[in-house]
Write a protein that holds these residues in place. Structure first.
Motif, PDB file in Angstrom:
ATOM      1  N   CYS A 291      17.978  56.880  26.133  1.00  0.00           N
ATOM      2  CA  CYS A 291      19.134  56.038  26.442  1.00  0.00           C
ATOM      3  C   CYS A 291      20.312  56.890  26.922  1.00  0.00           C
ATOM      4  O   CYS A 291      21.089  56.466  27.766  1.00  0.00           O
ATOM      5  CB  CYS A 291      19.525  55.229  25.210  1.00  0.00           C
ATOM      6  SG  CYS A 291      20.654  53.871  25.549  1.00  0.00           S
ATOM      7  N   GLY A 319      20.289  47.907  27.934  1.00  0.00           N
ATOM      8  CA  GLY A 319      20.408  46.880  26.918  1.00  0.00           C
ATOM      9  C   GLY A 319      19.165  46.740  26.062  1.00  0.00           C
ATOM     10  O   GLY A 319      19.241  46.327  24.901  1.00  0.00           O
ATOM     11  N   GLN A 320      18.007  47.117  26.586  1.00  0.00           N
ATOM     12  CA  GLN A 320      16.762  47.010  25.829  1.00  0.00           C
ATOM     13  C   GLN A 320      16.672  48.041  24.712  1.00  0.00           C
ATOM     14  O   GLN A 320      15.909  47.870  23.768  1.00  0.00           O
ATOM     15  CB  GLN A 320      15.564  47.171  26.775  1.00  0.00           C
ATOM     16  CG  GLN A 320      15.424  46.050  27.784  1.00  0.00           C
ATOM     17  CD  GLN A 320      14.297  46.292  28.767  1.00  0.00           C
ATOM     18  OE1 GLN A 320      13.648  47.341  28.737  1.00  0.00           O
ATOM     19  NE2 GLN A 320      14.048  45.347  29.646  1.00  0.00           N
ATOM     20  N   GLN A 321      17.422  49.119  24.816  1.00  0.00           N
ATOM     21  CA  GLN A 321      17.361  50.167  23.793  1.00  0.00           C
ATOM     22  C   GLN A 321      18.747  50.727  23.484  1.00  0.00           C
ATOM     23  O   GLN A 321      18.916  51.929  23.281  1.00  0.00           O
ATOM     24  CB  GLN A 321      16.415  51.285  24.235  1.00  0.00           C
ATOM     25  CG  GLN A 321      16.702  51.885  25.597  1.00  0.00           C
ATOM     26  CD  GLN A 321      15.590  52.811  26.068  1.00  0.00           C
ATOM     27  OE1 GLN A 321      14.635  52.374  26.689  1.00  0.00           O
ATOM     28  NE2 GLN A 321      15.715  54.094  25.775  1.00  0.00           N
ATOM     29  N   LEU A 322      19.725  49.838  23.445  1.00  0.00           N
ATOM     30  CA  LEU A 322      21.105  50.254  23.181  1.00  0.00           C
ATOM     31  C   LEU A 322      21.250  50.908  21.817  1.00  0.00           C
ATOM     32  O   LEU A 322      22.144  51.738  21.616  1.00  0.00           O
ATOM     33  CB  LEU A 322      22.034  49.034  23.286  1.00  0.00           C
ATOM     34  CG  LEU A 322      23.536  49.298  23.184  1.00  0.00           C
ATOM     35  CD1 LEU A 322      24.000  50.228  24.288  1.00  0.00           C
ATOM     36  CD2 LEU A 322      24.314  47.979  23.234  1.00  0.00           C
ATOM     37  N   GLU A 323      20.375  50.557  20.872  1.00  0.00           N
ATOM     38  CA  GLU A 323      20.486  51.124  19.525  1.00  0.00           C
ATOM     39  C   GLU A 323      20.254  52.630  19.504  1.00  0.00           C
ATOM     40  O   GLU A 323      20.601  53.311  18.537  1.00  0.00           O
ATOM     41  CB  GLU A 323      19.496  50.447  18.577  1.00  0.00           C
ATOM     42  CG  GLU A 323      18.032  50.667  18.900  1.00  0.00           C
ATOM     43  CD  GLU A 323      17.459  49.622  19.849  1.00  0.00           C
ATOM     44  OE1 GLU A 323      16.225  49.481  19.897  1.00  0.00           O
ATOM     45  OE2 GLU A 323      18.247  48.951  20.546  1.00  0.00           O
ATOM     46  N   PHE A 354      21.997  43.443  25.354  1.00  0.00           N
ATOM     47  CA  PHE A 354      21.262  43.698  24.118  1.00  0.00           C
ATOM     48  C   PHE A 354      20.988  42.392  23.368  1.00  0.00           C
ATOM     49  O   PHE A 354      19.872  42.141  22.927  1.00  0.00           O
ATOM     50  CB  PHE A 354      22.062  44.667  23.245  1.00  0.00           C
ATOM     51  CG  PHE A 354      21.491  44.858  21.872  1.00  0.00           C
ATOM     52  CD1 PHE A 354      20.429  45.720  21.660  1.00  0.00           C
ATOM     53  CD2 PHE A 354      22.013  44.172  20.787  1.00  0.00           C
ATOM     54  CE1 PHE A 354      19.894  45.889  20.389  1.00  0.00           C
ATOM     55  CE2 PHE A 354      21.488  44.337  19.520  1.00  0.00           C
ATOM     56  CZ  PHE A 354      20.426  45.202  19.322  1.00  0.00           C
ATOM     57  N   ASN A 357      18.457  40.276  25.195  1.00  0.00           N
ATOM     58  CA  ASN A 357      17.112  40.830  25.066  1.00  0.00           C
ATOM     59  C   ASN A 357      16.507  40.506  23.709  1.00  0.00           C
ATOM     60  O   ASN A 357      15.322  40.172  23.603  1.00  0.00           O
ATOM     61  CB  ASN A 357      17.168  42.348  25.266  1.00  0.00           C
ATOM     62  CG  ASN A 357      15.809  43.004  25.173  1.00  0.00           C
ATOM     63  OD1 ASN A 357      14.951  42.821  26.021  1.00  0.00           O
ATOM     64  ND2 ASN A 357      15.613  43.780  24.122  1.00  0.00           N
ATOM     65  N   LYS A 358      17.321  40.578  22.644  1.00  0.00           N
ATOM     66  CA  LYS A 358      16.822  40.255  21.307  1.00  0.00           C
ATOM     67  C   LYS A 358      16.474  38.776  21.186  1.00  0.00           C
ATOM     68  O   LYS A 358      15.485  38.407  20.554  1.00  0.00           O
ATOM     69  CB  LYS A 358      17.866  40.643  20.257  1.00  0.00           C
ATOM     70  CG  LYS A 358      18.094  42.142  20.146  1.00  0.00           C
ATOM     71  CD  LYS A 358      16.804  42.875  19.879  1.00  0.00           C
ATOM     72  CE  LYS A 358      16.977  44.373  19.919  1.00  0.00           C
ATOM     73  NZ  LYS A 358      15.686  45.097  19.790  1.00  0.00           N
ATOM     74  N   SER A 384      17.675  47.122  14.559  1.00  0.00           N
ATOM     75  CA  SER A 384      18.349  47.560  15.780  1.00  0.00           C
ATOM     76  C   SER A 384      19.758  46.984  15.864  1.00  0.00           C
ATOM     77  O   SER A 384      20.685  47.645  16.341  1.00  0.00           O
ATOM     78  CB  SER A 384      17.536  47.148  17.011  1.00  0.00           C
ATOM     79  OG  SER A 384      17.385  45.741  17.074  1.00  0.00           O
ATOM     80  N   VAL A 388      23.269  49.013  16.339  1.00  0.00           N
ATOM     81  CA  VAL A 388      24.242  48.701  17.390  1.00  0.00           C
ATOM     82  C   VAL A 388      25.608  48.407  16.781  1.00  0.00           C
ATOM     83  O   VAL A 388      26.645  48.802  17.334  1.00  0.00           O
ATOM     84  CB  VAL A 388      23.749  47.516  18.247  1.00  0.00           C
ATOM     85  CG1 VAL A 388      24.843  47.029  19.185  1.00  0.00           C
ATOM     86  CG2 VAL A 388      22.523  47.929  19.049  1.00  0.00           C
TER      87      VAL A 388
END
Length: 624
Positions: A291, A319-323, A354, A357-358, A384, A388
């Motif tokens: 990321c 946004g898919q892996q913002l964490e 994000f 996506n969730k 996640s 975030v």
């Protein structure tokens, strides 16, 4: 580097100035061939015996009673033609990865086929390419680089496709079968540093890293690099994380200042094309690209003013892996025309991506029973979301230092993650305290609005201790912190009773009393409670809070043997002390009336003196 020598006669080509080449021989030359701006004084017989095209051209000039031929469009120019001419004379010619493509294209132009003579130049070059060049890792890369200046000839002769297949096949091969040299300076393996273990006196063979090919491909121009990576991905034998490593290495090599989040002056158009190409080469597997790298790329895309499609695609991927991001990664500078230091709008958009996506992930996995629910992505989603929330708290703390940051942007971003699970609100309190510190001129209503973001019930003990001494917080918040801390202590002591408070105090607390008398009292003193505490308030709180802490610290280790009656008496005593604190605060407010925040701000010096004057109080905590 592989090479091949052709011919056996000594090289007798001589140079006269920059534009004349001739053969040193007793026979007079009988033809002049102009290639670009260079004149070649040669003999017809050796040339015509191997070149069908020259045969046609000489036949044309004989009809015109001329001995001069003009060739302007031969691929490779004078240098490539000279190689072909020397081959025709039987002179020694050395072919290598740097000149073989030009010689092959020039030979095709001159029609040096087997039909003209057996063992002609085209045949010999094809043998050299297939038996040596395309079997060599580094030579294949060099040859591919040389094809760029020889298009479309190199493309039509399938030299480009052969190079692409050769490079991609080697990149996809099992690492145990890699026996050729390669460049690898980014992370030295123990075996490459000579630190690998020795078993029974025998050094173990070196281990080839799975991304061994990444650095060598950084030498390619973006157009060729794109085609190589696409070919590698098509073969499907290289994992997405290795592709991601390659893209990261290429960006670091080709975009000056990329690692620092800046773009140095240069060919902006070329940099923009390169950044856009990298975006579309990102592997589709989630987590295959760090990321941090994608956020750097986003920063570059914004600086270079790349297309909207590329920016949106990149933000969707982030946004898919913002964490996995860090607060520092999100510190993207705002455009020069804006007064704020950081681009908060971009971060808000990333949080929206994000959340979306969730939501989509949960809708893709409907719950049929409890067993499925325990295995569903929902649990991972909560984890996640927690990461975030912590990320945004850290980011808010950083941007709160910006004196030009508007309250509305701070509050909006904090509210976007307000429903995310988190173990405590300490990070949010730290961000709020930093904003209040850097923006002392905000109004009472704004101070009240920003403090509403945190839940005092979710502050840790250390955060509560800091909050009750914080002169930047409204008194309403200080009272809430004290109350909930007292409730927590009472509950932890195995008792469920809470101290009795005046109705005006309970009305300030979430879920407090809302009878008529308390409502009228709270209304009359609303501005007092929204004001910051005075120095006298803080001093009173410190003294009484110290009493509470001393009471807790003097417990006997054998408290577990106390009777229920003794525990209940202790809880009542705490309640009395708590009521005393509120009484002092209330009487202070009644004496002083409405107090503005500017008149009650405690200076750092006075705070320090008061801390020293209270022996039972530890040093003041700081979160700024």
């Amino acid at each position: 580097m592989k090479f091949m020598k052709l011919g056996s006669k000594p090289d007798s080509f001589l140079v006269d100035g920059d534009n004349i080449r001739y053969v040193a021989t007793e026979l007079a030359t009988d033809i002049v061939i102009n290639v670009g701006d260079v004149k070649f004084y040669l003999h017809k017989f050796p040339l015509l015996s191997k070149s069908a095209r020259l045969q046609k051209l000489v036949a044309n000039i004989n009809d015109e009673n001329s001995d001069e031929i003009h060739i302007q469009d031969i691929p490779g120019g004078p240098a490539a033609f000279e190689i072909c001419a020397k081959f025709c004379y039987g002179m020694t010619v050395t072919l290598n990865a740097y000149n073989v493509v030009a010689a092959r294209c020039a030979a095709e132009y001159l029609e040096m086929y087997e039909t003209a003579e057996k063992g002609n130049l085209i045949y010999k070059i094809e043998v050299f390419l297939n038996s040596s060049i395309f079997r060599s890792w580094k030579d294949s890369i060099i040859v591919l680089q040389t094809t760029k200046s020889l298009l479309p000839w190199a493309e039509e002769l399938k030299l480009v496709s052969h190079c692409l297949d050769s490079i991609a096949s080697k990149a996809c091969i099992d690492t145990s079968k890699v026996e050729w040299s390669y460049t690898y300076n980014r992370r030295k393996l123990p075996s490459e540093n000579g630190k690998d273990p020795i078993w029974n006196g025998v050094r173990k063979p070196q281990t080839v890293p799975k991304d061994w090919w990444v650095e060598d491909l950084c030498e390619l121009h973006i157009d060729l690099y794109r085609r190589v990576i696409t070919t590698i991905k098509t073969k499907g034998r290289v994992s997405g994380d290795v592709i991601g490593e390659s893209l990261n290495a290429y960006a670091l090599r080709r975009l000056p200042g990329f690692s620092k989040g800046i773009i140095q002056s240069g060919d902006i158009i070329r940099y923009r094309s390169l950044a856009e190409a990298i975006v579309w080469l990102l592997p589709t597997e989630k987590g295959s690209v760090p990321c941090t790298f994608m956020l750097r790329l986003l920063r570059t895309v914004i600086l270079l003013e790349c297309g909207e499609m590329e920016r949106n695609e990149l933000m969707k991927r982030i946004g898919q892996q913002l964490e996995d991001a860090t607060a520092g990664d999100l510190l993207i500078r705002a455009p020069a025309e804006e007064t704020e230091m950081y681009n908060v709008d971009i971060v808000q958009s990333l949080v929206e991506e994000f959340v979306m996506n969730k939501q989509n992930a949960q809708s893709d996995f409907p719950m049929e029973n409890e067993y499925q629910e325990s295995r569903s992505p929902k649990l991972r989603s909560d984890g996640s979301k927690m990461k975030v929330a912590k990320l945004i708290e850290g980011y808010l703390t950083e941007i709160a230092r910006d004196p030009n940051l508007s309250l509305s942007k701070f509050v909006k971003l904090a509210e976007m993650v307000s429903n995310f699970p988190r173990p405590s609100h300490d990070g949010l309190y730290r961000a709020i305290d930093m904003y209040l510190k850097e923006h002392p001129g905000i109004s009472k209503s704004e101070r009240k609005r920003i403090c509403r973001l945190m839940d005092c019930r979710k502050l840790s003990v250390d955060a509560c201790m800091h909050a009750v001494q914080n002169e930047r917080l409204p008194l309403r918040v200080v009272v809430q912190v004290l109350f909930f801390e007292q409730v927590r202590q009472a509950t932890s002591s195995a008792g469920n009773s809470t101290p009795e408070l005046p109705g005006s105090i309970r009305a300030l607390l979430p879920g407090g009393s809302h009878d008529g008398s308390s409502r009228s009292t709270t209304t009359n003193t609303e501005e007092d409670w929204d004001a910051v505490p005075t120095a006298e308030d803080i001093k009173a709180l410190k003294g009484e809070l110290a009493t509470l802490r001393l009471g807790g610290s003097n417990r006997n280790p054998n408290d577990g043997a106390k009777s229920d009656a003794e525990k209940l008496a202790a809880n009542k005593m705490k309640g009395l002390v708590m009521s005393k604190i509120f009484s002092k605060l209330w009487s202070s407010k009644e004496r002083n009336g409405e107090i503005s925040s500017s008149d009650t701000s405690e200076s750092p010096g006075s705070a320090a003196e008061e801390a020293k004057s209270t022996p039972s109080r530890s040093r003041r905590h700081s979160v700024s």
